[in-house]
Structures are given as C-alpha cells and as structure tokens.
Design a protein around this motif. Structure first.
Motif, PDB file in Angstrom:
ATOM      1  N   SER A 131       0.790  -1.236   0.000  1.00 33.03           N
ATOM      2  CA  SER A 131       0.000   0.000   0.000  1.00 33.03           C
ATOM      3  C   SER A 131       0.822   1.286   0.000  1.00 33.03           C
ATOM      4  O   SER A 131       0.349   2.321  -0.464  1.00 33.03           O
ATOM      5  N   ASP A 132       2.073   1.255   0.520  1.00 33.44           N
ATOM      6  CA  ASP A 132       2.774   2.538   0.641  1.00 33.44           C
ATOM      7  C   ASP A 132       4.275   2.513   0.366  1.00 33.44           C
ATOM      8  O   ASP A 132       4.924   3.549   0.422  1.00 33.44           O
TER       9      ASP A 132
ATOM     10  N   LYS B 173      -3.214   5.526  -5.263  1.00 27.82           N
ATOM     11  CA  LYS B 173      -3.950   6.536  -4.505  1.00 27.82           C
ATOM     12  C   LYS B 173      -5.298   6.880  -5.144  1.00 27.82           C
ATOM     13  O   LYS B 173      -6.264   7.203  -4.445  1.00 27.82           O
TER      14      LYS B 173
END
Length: 523
Positions: A367-368, A488
């Motif tokens: 996710s990041d 995003k």
C-alpha cells in the motif's frame, strides 16, 4: 524655333520606339530564359516523375501538388494523411509543392527504409525544428549524428538509469499531492499536472536542476508546447517553407520568442555546470590529494556525463551541449507526459483493465512502499497496457527521411531526391497486423502474440540505427509514475470509445479536446 521643336519631337518618338524595342527584346529574352530553366528543371527531375507515375496517390495539382490536403488545423492534417494512407497501397505517392514524398506503412518496407544507409538523413522539413533543438540528435546531419550518437549512447546505460528511479518516484509523489486539488471535482486536463511532473523529472535527470514546476508557476511547458505547434504548422503549410513569407507572419516573431526563452533556460545551466566542472578539475591538478577525498554521493545527470566526455576529448562546444540538452528536454518531457496522460485515459475508459493494473501494483509494492528499481521489471501487465496505449497513440505519428540514393522495396523503387514519410500511426492501425485495431487489448503484447508479428509492426520509438536513444528511460519513468499514482486514485473519463478521442499532431500526437480525466480517492 519651330524647326527645332519638330526635330526634338521626332527624336523623342524615335527614342520611344527604340526603348520599346529594347524592352520587348529583354522581355523575350527573360521569357525564353525562364522557359529554358523550367525545361531544364523538369528534365533533371524526369526520374522522379517517372517513379512517381508508377505509384498510386491522390491527384496532384500543378505547382502546389497535394498541399491542399494538408491545409487547415493540425487535426485536419492528421485526419487527411490517414485517409490517404488507407486509400492506396504502400508506398503512396504524395506531392507537397514540387517535393515528392512516398508514405510507407508496411513493416517489411519500414524495416528496409529505417536500416538503409541511404535513408539516414532527416528531411529538410526538419530544418524548421532547428530553431528549437538546433542540430542535436533529432535534426543533425548524418556525420554529426553518427559522432554524437556514439558519444551519447553510453550515457543511457542501465546503472545510470537505475539511479534515476529515485527521482521518478519523488516527483511522482509530488504529483499525487497535486492531484488532491482535483479529487471529486469532475473532468480536468490531466496533462496540465503530468507535464509539470515530467518536466521536474527531466530537469533533475538531464541537468541536475530543480525547477519545482509542479509547485510553482513554470512557463517551460507552455513554451515547449507552443514551439512544437508552430513548428508543425510551418512544416505542412507549404507557403510557410519560404523564410520571406513566414517572417512576415506573427508566428515567426512568436516562434523566435519561445525559442530564445527555451535556449536561455538551458544555456545558462550548461554554462554554469561546465564552469563548475572545469573549476573542480583545476583544483584537483593544484591539489592532487583532492581526487582521493571522499565526496558526497551525487547522481550523474545526462548533462554532467556529456561535460565529462567533452572535457575528456569529445570536445562539445557549449552550443552543442545546449542543443543536445534541449533535444532531450523536449523529447523526454512532453512525450512521456503525453504517454502517461493517454495511459490514464485508457485506464479511466476501461475499468476492468484499471483494476488489473492496480492489483498488480499492490501485489508488487503493497500500500505505501515507494517504487524501487527491482520493482519495475515486475510490472508485466502495466507494461502491456503502456505498449497498447503507445500503439493507438504513438507520440510521433510520422517520421520523414530524405532519400540520398535509390532504395529498392518489394513493390517499388524509392528514388534519390524524394523523401519517405514513415507513417507510424497508419502502421499501428493496420487491420492486417492488428485485427480490430481500435479495440484496446493489452494482451496483444503477450510474448506469444508478439512473436507472431513482424518486429517492425510496433514502432513508437522508431527503428533502425536512428531510433530513439531513450526507450528504456521512458518506459522506466512511465512505470514508476503510473504505479505511484494508481495506488492513490481511481480514474474515469468522459471519453467512452477510442473514436471519441479526436487527435491532432504537431510533431507529437495530442487529443484535440485535451486529456480529459476525473479522479477519485481509493478507499
């Protein structure tokens, strides 16, 4: 007195008659000279006319040829060119004024042309691009191109490119922040944001300069876009080929103005970087131990490498350095921005494909975690999406080369003195190569499908020895940017089909109505 007046009158009449005779004689000589010149001109070109007569093409008018087909807007020019290419077998004969072109769009013919030593010279049409890029790699004569290409190619080695991935990711993260301004606010032109991101990327990697185009107001994008619009217009409007006509227009003044602004920007950086390097070398000679002192690790830019090569014997002048940097800036910034923007539109148009790309990116990165070099090769489906987008929307829809010696194709001879238009867009939409060509299908680029096609069926980066020097750079930059943004945001677009996207060309392919996109935050 009367006799004198009568004599003068007679003499004046005689002079008038003599003057008229002289004038008539001179006029006859001038007309005869023109007829002889015209006959000799066409006699010397009889070979061109003979070869042209053997090929089909649109009816050509005296003097202007097919110029009226290429009048109007940049959209009309591209549309008419595609109609001509689809109406006749390749190669298609086209006259632009007195200049003979053959439009080619078949893979086996393109392979011959692109690899022929007799088709390496860029057509004189590209001289109109010299006001912007000078005689860098894109427009350089063959001897200069060979010398510079040999020097420049090593600067695109994999190690250097890997060092750039950090820049790709940092600037892409800023793009993510900038797009927050338009979340949930409907349709906007995504190119406005992406072009500033790619400009920041190219300034960092090409020159080592931070311009903060994404967060401050930068005019470079506007200058470059307007320069290419004017350049393309001049190329295809036949009367603009003549300097004395073009220089009478407001476009000439505007073109000179944006060219100066672009040159001042890059020229100042080139001069400053070269002086800094020369000073460093001078200090190392005065203090040899400095060579062994550990310096902070810095990323080598394209310009830095060229300066080092120049000082080591390549002997680039400041102007040559600026020309190559200008070429790289234009070729690397606007083109990757356009391709990224088209990819976002395709993802917005086909939600199931967008979901597959998103899932792949999440599987690789989570996710990041920011994108790293080792991740790029794992974006297999994303690469297929990018390639299919580049098939439908090749940044350079056509390329033009001058023919210096006769070149034999399977069904025609392309004569010396003519030019070849390599029509990449027509190639990419050929139904014989790409069944249902307007259908967006990334699986066309599965390895087994690629193996079925001629290697010159897909040419977004051109082909042969004079192809683009930076395809790896472009693909790596695009993958890093798209992967960063798609985690995003979810994309959508007002365009519902490929045909809804009306296209224009000004050296680079663009949508007439802009890159229309809408973004929403992912939950």
């Amino acid at each position: 007195m009367k006799e004198i007046a009568t004599k003068i009158l007679k003499d004046s009449k005689l002079i008038t008659v003599l003057n008229k005779n002289v004038f008539d004689t001179l006029l006859i000589i001038l007309v005869f000279t023109l007829i002889v010149w015209y006959a000799q001109y066409h006699w010397k070109r009889k070979k061109l006319y003979a070869f042209a007569a053997k090929r089909n093409g649109p009816f050509a008018l005296p003097f202007i040829g097919n110029a009226l087909h290429f009048a109007g807007s940049n959209h009309d020019i591209l549309s008419n060119a595609l109609k001509i290419a689809n109406s006749y077998d390749s190669p298609v004969r086209v006259w632009l004024g007195q200049k003979l072109f053959f439009a080619i769009s078949k893979p086996h013919q393109l392979e011959v042309i692109m690899n022929s030593p007799n088709a390496l010279e860029k057509d004189e049409l590209y001289k109109h691009a010299e006001a912007i890029g000078g005689t860098g790699l894109f427009t350089a004569s063959v001897p200069k191109w060979k010398r510079h290409r040999k020097i420049i190619m090593p600067t695109f080695n994999q190690k250097i490119l890997d060092d750039f991935v950090e820049v790709f990711c940092e600037e892409s993260q800023i793009l993510v922040k900038q797009l927050e301004k338009v979340v949930g606010k409907g349709t906007f032109n995504v190119f406005h944001y992406v072009s500033r991101c790619t400009l920041d990327i190219i300034c960092e990697t090409a020159m080592g300069v931070t311009v903060d185009a994404q967060t401050t107001d930068s005019d470079y994008v506007k200058w470059a876009n307007r320069a290419m619009e004017i350049m393309f217009t001049r190329m295809f409007v036949i009367w603009y080929h003549y300097d004395f006509i073009f220089n009478l227009t407001s476009l000439a003044k505007e073109y000179a103005d944006v060219a100066k602004k672009l040159h001042d920007f890059t020229g100042a950086v080139v001069k400053e970087r070269r002086m800094a390097y020369q000073q460093k070398m001078k200090e190392s000679k005065e203090r040899p131990e400095a060579l062994f002192e550990e310096e902070p690790k810095t990323r080598k830019t394209f310009l830095q490498q060229l300066i080092e090569l120049s000082e080591a014997g390549a002997n680039f002048t400041d102007e040559e350095l600026r020309e190559e940097v200008d070429t790289f800036m234009i070729a690397g910034s606007d083109t990757t921005a356009s391709m990224n923007s088209f990819v976002f539109i395709m993802l917005g148009m086909f939600s199931e494909i967008q979901d597959k790309v998103y899932e792949e990116v999440m599987d690789v990165l989570g996710s990041d975690r920011p994108v790293e070099c080792k991740d790029l090769i794992k974006f297999v489906y994303l690469e297929r999406v990018i390639k299919e987008t580049m098939r439908l929307f090749p940044v350079g829809p056509l390329l033009v080369r001058a023919i210096t010696e006769d070149i034999e194709l399977d069904n025609a001879v392309i004569p010396a003195g003519s030019s070849v238009v390599m029509f990449i867009m027509a190639l990419h939409l050929d139904p014989e190569i790409w069944p249902n060509p307007k259908k967006f299908n990334p699986d066309r680029f599965l390895p087994e499908e690629v193996a079925k096609r001629h290697p010159y069926s897909w040419l977004p980066f051109s082909g042969g020895p004079r192809n683009c020097v930076g395809p790896k750079y472009a693909m790596m930059a695009m993958k890093a940017l798209i992967a960063t943004v798609i985690r995003k945001y979810r994309f959508s677009t007002e365009y519902k089909t490929i045909d809804d996207i009306k296209l224009k060309a000004d050296l680079m392919l663009k949508p007439v109505d802009g890159y229309k996109l809408a973004v929403e935050l992912r939950e």
